[in-house]
Scaffold this active site. Structure first.
Site, PDB file in Angstrom:
ATOM      1  N   LYS A 151       0.858  -1.188   0.000  1.00  0.00           N
ATOM      2  CA  LYS A 151       0.000   0.000   0.000  1.00  0.00           C
ATOM      3  C   LYS A 151       0.894   1.238   0.000  1.00  0.00           C
ATOM      4  O   LYS A 151       1.724   1.398   0.882  1.00  0.00           O
ATOM      5  CB  LYS A 151      -0.909  -0.003   1.229  1.00  0.00           C
ATOM      6  CG  LYS A 151      -1.706   1.280   1.440  1.00  0.00           C
ATOM      7  CD  LYS A 151      -2.430   1.277   2.788  1.00  0.00           C
ATOM      8  CE  LYS A 151      -3.033   2.631   3.112  1.00  0.00           C
ATOM      9  NZ  LYS A 151      -3.644   2.674   4.456  1.00  0.00           N
ATOM     10  N   ASP A 160      -2.345  10.622   3.655  1.00  0.00           N
ATOM     11  CA  ASP A 160      -3.754  10.271   3.848  1.00  0.00           C
ATOM     12  C   ASP A 160      -4.448  11.288   4.743  1.00  0.00           C
ATOM     13  O   ASP A 160      -4.298  11.254   5.963  1.00  0.00           O
ATOM     14  CB  ASP A 160      -3.864   8.866   4.450  1.00  0.00           C
ATOM     15  CG  ASP A 160      -5.311   8.437   4.632  1.00  0.00           C
ATOM     16  OD1 ASP A 160      -6.190   9.012   3.958  1.00  0.00           O
ATOM     17  OD2 ASP A 160      -5.555   7.522   5.428  1.00  0.00           O
ATOM     18  N   LYS A 173      -9.792  13.185   8.423  1.00  0.00           N
ATOM     19  CA  LYS A 173      -9.257  12.794   9.722  1.00  0.00           C
ATOM     20  C   LYS A 173      -9.173  14.013  10.651  1.00  0.00           C
ATOM     21  O   LYS A 173      -9.117  15.156  10.184  1.00  0.00           O
ATOM     22  CB  LYS A 173      -7.841  12.216   9.557  1.00  0.00           C
ATOM     23  CG  LYS A 173      -7.741  10.895   8.839  1.00  0.00           C
ATOM     24  CD  LYS A 173      -6.285  10.497   8.691  1.00  0.00           C
ATOM     25  CE  LYS A 173      -6.133   9.164   7.984  1.00  0.00           C
ATOM     26  NZ  LYS A 173      -6.587   8.031   8.810  1.00  0.00           N
ATOM     27  N   ASP A 176       1.675   6.434   5.736  1.00  0.00           N
ATOM     28  CA  ASP A 176       0.665   5.523   5.212  1.00  0.00           C
ATOM     29  C   ASP A 176       1.144   4.799   3.959  1.00  0.00           C
ATOM     30  O   ASP A 176       0.422   3.974   3.406  1.00  0.00           O
ATOM     31  CB  ASP A 176      -0.636   6.280   4.919  1.00  0.00           C
ATOM     32  CG  ASP A 176      -1.878   5.409   5.132  1.00  0.00           C
ATOM     33  OD1 ASP A 176      -1.759   4.378   5.818  1.00  0.00           O
ATOM     34  OD2 ASP A 176      -2.945   5.762   4.613  1.00  0.00           O
ATOM     35  N   ASP A 213     -11.915   7.296   4.090  1.00  0.00           N
ATOM     36  CA  ASP A 213     -10.707   7.072   4.879  1.00  0.00           C
ATOM     37  C   ASP A 213     -10.348   5.589   4.950  1.00  0.00           C
ATOM     38  O   ASP A 213      -9.320   5.229   5.515  1.00  0.00           O
ATOM     39  CB  ASP A 213     -10.879   7.642   6.288  1.00  0.00           C
ATOM     40  CG  ASP A 213      -9.557   7.745   7.040  1.00  0.00           C
ATOM     41  OD1 ASP A 213      -8.509   7.800   6.373  1.00  0.00           O
ATOM     42  OD2 ASP A 213      -9.579   7.767   8.285  1.00  0.00           O
ATOM     43  N   GLU A 249      -9.330   3.877   2.469  1.00  0.00           N
ATOM     44  CA  GLU A 249      -8.860   3.922   1.081  1.00  0.00           C
ATOM     45  C   GLU A 249      -7.796   2.882   0.768  1.00  0.00           C
ATOM     46  O   GLU A 249      -7.602   2.506  -0.389  1.00  0.00           O
ATOM     47  CB  GLU A 249      -8.330   5.323   0.771  1.00  0.00           C
ATOM     48  CG  GLU A 249      -6.888   5.600   1.145  1.00  0.00           C
ATOM     49  CD  GLU A 249      -6.609   5.480   2.648  1.00  0.00           C
ATOM     50  OE1 GLU A 249      -5.483   5.086   3.014  1.00  0.00           O
ATOM     51  OE2 GLU A 249      -7.501   5.788   3.465  1.00  0.00           O
ATOM     52  N   ARG A 278      -7.607  -0.319   1.365  1.00  0.00           N
ATOM     53  CA  ARG A 278      -8.162  -1.539   0.767  1.00  0.00           C
ATOM     54  C   ARG A 278      -8.624  -1.304  -0.666  1.00  0.00           C
ATOM     55  O   ARG A 278      -8.670  -2.229  -1.478  1.00  0.00           O
ATOM     56  CB  ARG A 278      -9.295  -2.064   1.646  1.00  0.00           C
ATOM     57  CG  ARG A 278     -10.504  -1.155   1.768  1.00  0.00           C
ATOM     58  CD  ARG A 278     -11.328  -1.420   3.013  1.00  0.00           C
ATOM     59  NE  ARG A 278     -10.649  -0.955   4.213  1.00  0.00           N
ATOM     60  CZ  ARG A 278     -11.144  -1.095   5.437  1.00  0.00           C
ATOM     61  NH1 ARG A 278     -12.316  -1.676   5.630  1.00  0.00           N
ATOM     62  NH2 ARG A 278     -10.480  -0.654   6.481  1.00  0.00           N
TER      63      ARG A 278
END
Length: 497
Positions: A268, A273, A280, A291, A350, A352, A354
């Site tokens: 990933k 993010d 967030k 991230d 959020d 995201e 996956r």
């Protein structure tokens, strides 16, 4: 920094600092006995008087005169009966901490003959040399790229590590440890780079540079137009809110038999993010530059392969995007069609990670993989469940899961397996699409993996949730370099001889 092995007697090896291991309870290693003899019983006297105890990870530096060494560093290694790879590494970390900013220019480290309990894979001299090499590299790491005033250079510039001989197996183990440490540090460099520099195209440039520097690596980068043509709509949906376009980065290392199926690593790569429209909280959001920790771990493992050139085939795929909240961003309630043809209702932008991973996990089927391992800073729920000590592991294959757990134990980069039962799948049911991208508040790490599992049914697959292990917060804030040691151990266990 120069690291090397020495099989010479320690009394005939000059160094500014001699480093010995002292058990709290148990038999002294031969190197410690030799040092004590050379020092006229000084170590025994200090221990008898209580000046040194041998308690694990304690250190004491003693000035010397008229000896081959200017000072002696005594490192406590604990009780023989309780010394595991994890406690042994704590002693090594303490050792480097005592050396790195000290006055010594050269050091002679003799802890390779300190016994460690467990099977040969973790207790052999090769295993100990591997851990010593890795710990030296990772504990001497600094990241000062963006400081206007650079710290003064360390005085320490050469470390000799004693070994029982100069055979190939010992050298290879030590060099693999050093390479693993360098791979971890590459991972840390990527993670620590600020998000205004580290964006998807910058990551793609790092992959191209890796291929340029190492002939054994081949790199391909898919841009947004190519991904749109293929139908990678979930990666594109995540990247829509950013001026930085997403990228799918593919690196191939072909060191094994051409007929052998490759091990596939998927990372990933969310370079920042914000949460997107599901924004967030502001506090601590700066840490969302980490991230992309999964992709950084993939890079680190690929560098180790490029350096050591094992006989194995490995394909690395990184789904890179930036999750931002502008007027073009995807919204809660949007439905997108994945590369697999399955549809997803995005209830939370959020969640995201996956979304970028599911298209990448579909894409890797083309490589006919022996196994696929994805790694991602995927869920805060994993931190709640496991803290910052173990990565979460979920898998559709028991054999693969057990191999990864064992690799983590050997490398002191541990993971803990969570269930992936069908009972949890219903939490992803959607009224309007094939699935939704989040479940309810319960079992967040598991339902995230359940989502990914819907795209991995055609091969052996494991998922590492590294949300709690990819970086440190607080005063020691910075990328950790995990799960590079686990990955390297696993890959080397599948390499040909």
């Amino acid at each position: 920094m120069n690291f090397s092995l020495s099989s010479k007697a320690i009394v005939s090896t000059k160094a500014d600092c001699l480093v010995i291991g002292l058990p709290e309870k148990g038999t002294w290693p031969e190197s410690t006995t030799q040092a004590d003899d050379a020092l006229g019983g000084l170590i025994k006297t200090l221990q008898k008087n209580g000046d040194i105890t041998g308690k694990n990870a304690t250190t004491r530096t003693i000035p010397l005169s008229d000896r081959p060494w200017s000072r002696l560093l005594v490192v406590g290694t604990g009780k023989d009966s309780e010394r595991t790879p994890a406690t042994y590494r704590k002693a090594l970390i303490a050792l480097v901490g005592a050396l790195k900013d000290g006055p010594s220019k050269t050091a002679l480290v003799t802890l390779a003959d300190t016994p460690v309990s467990g099977p040969d894979a973790v207790s052999s001299e090769e295993a100990r040399l591997n851990l010593i090499g890795r710990t030296l590299e990772e504990q001497l790491y600094t990241f000062t790229e963006y400081k206007s005033e650079k710290p003064a250079a360390r005085k320490l510039n050469k470390v000799l590590v004693t070994a029982s001989g100069g055979g190939k197996a010992l050298k290879d183990a030590f060099n693999l440890g050093l390479a693993t440490g360098r791979g971890m540090n590459f991972t840390r460099d990527l993670g620590n780079t600020p998000p205004n520099i580290c964006h998807p195209e910058w990551l793609a440039q790092q992959a191209k540079k890796l291929a340029k520097d190492h002939d054994c690596i081949k790199t391909e980068v898919l841009d947004e137009k190519q991904m749109e043509k293929m139908g990678m709509n979930t990666i594109l949906a995540v990247g829509k809110g950013s001026t930085q376009p997403p990228r799918l980065i593919v690196m191939e290392y072909r060191g094994g038999n051409p007929k052998d199926k490759p091990q596939v690593l998927v990372g990933k790569g969310i370079t920042f993010d914000t949460g997107g429209i599901s924004l967030k909280p502001g506090a601590g959001m700066d840490e969302m530059k980490y991230d992309m920790g999964g992709s950084a771990g993939v890079f680190g493992a690929m560098q180790v392969l490029a350096e050591t050139k094992p006989k194995i085939n490995v394909v690395a795929v990184i789904a890179a995007a930036e999750n931002m909240p502008d007027g073009g961003a995807c919204r809660p309630g949007d439905i997108v069609t994945t590369l697999s043809g399955q549809t997803v209702e995005i209830l939370n932008t959020d969640a995201e990670g996956r979304l970028v991973l599911c298209d990448a996990l579909t894409y890797v089927k083309k490589f006919d993989p022996a196994a696929v391992i994805d790694m991602a800073t995927l869920t805060g729920a994993c931190i709640v469940a496991l803290g910052h000590h173990a990565s979460g592991l979920l898998s559709n294959n028991d054999e693969l899961a057990n191999e990864l757990l064992a690799a983590g134990e050997r490398a002191d980069d541990r993971a803990w397996r969570l269930p992936l039962w069908d009972d949890y799948q219903s939490q992803l049911d959607s009224n309007f699409a094939d699935m939704q991208n989040i479940g309810d508040r319960s079992a967040g790490t598991i339902t995230a993996a359940c989502f990914l599992s819907r795209f991995t049914k055609e091969y052996r697959w494991a998922h590492l949730d590294i949300a709690g292990t990819a970086w440190h917060s607080g005063k020691a804030k910075g990328a950790s370099g995990r799960p590079v040691p686990l990955l390297v151990d696993y890959l080397m266990s599948h390499a040909g001889k």
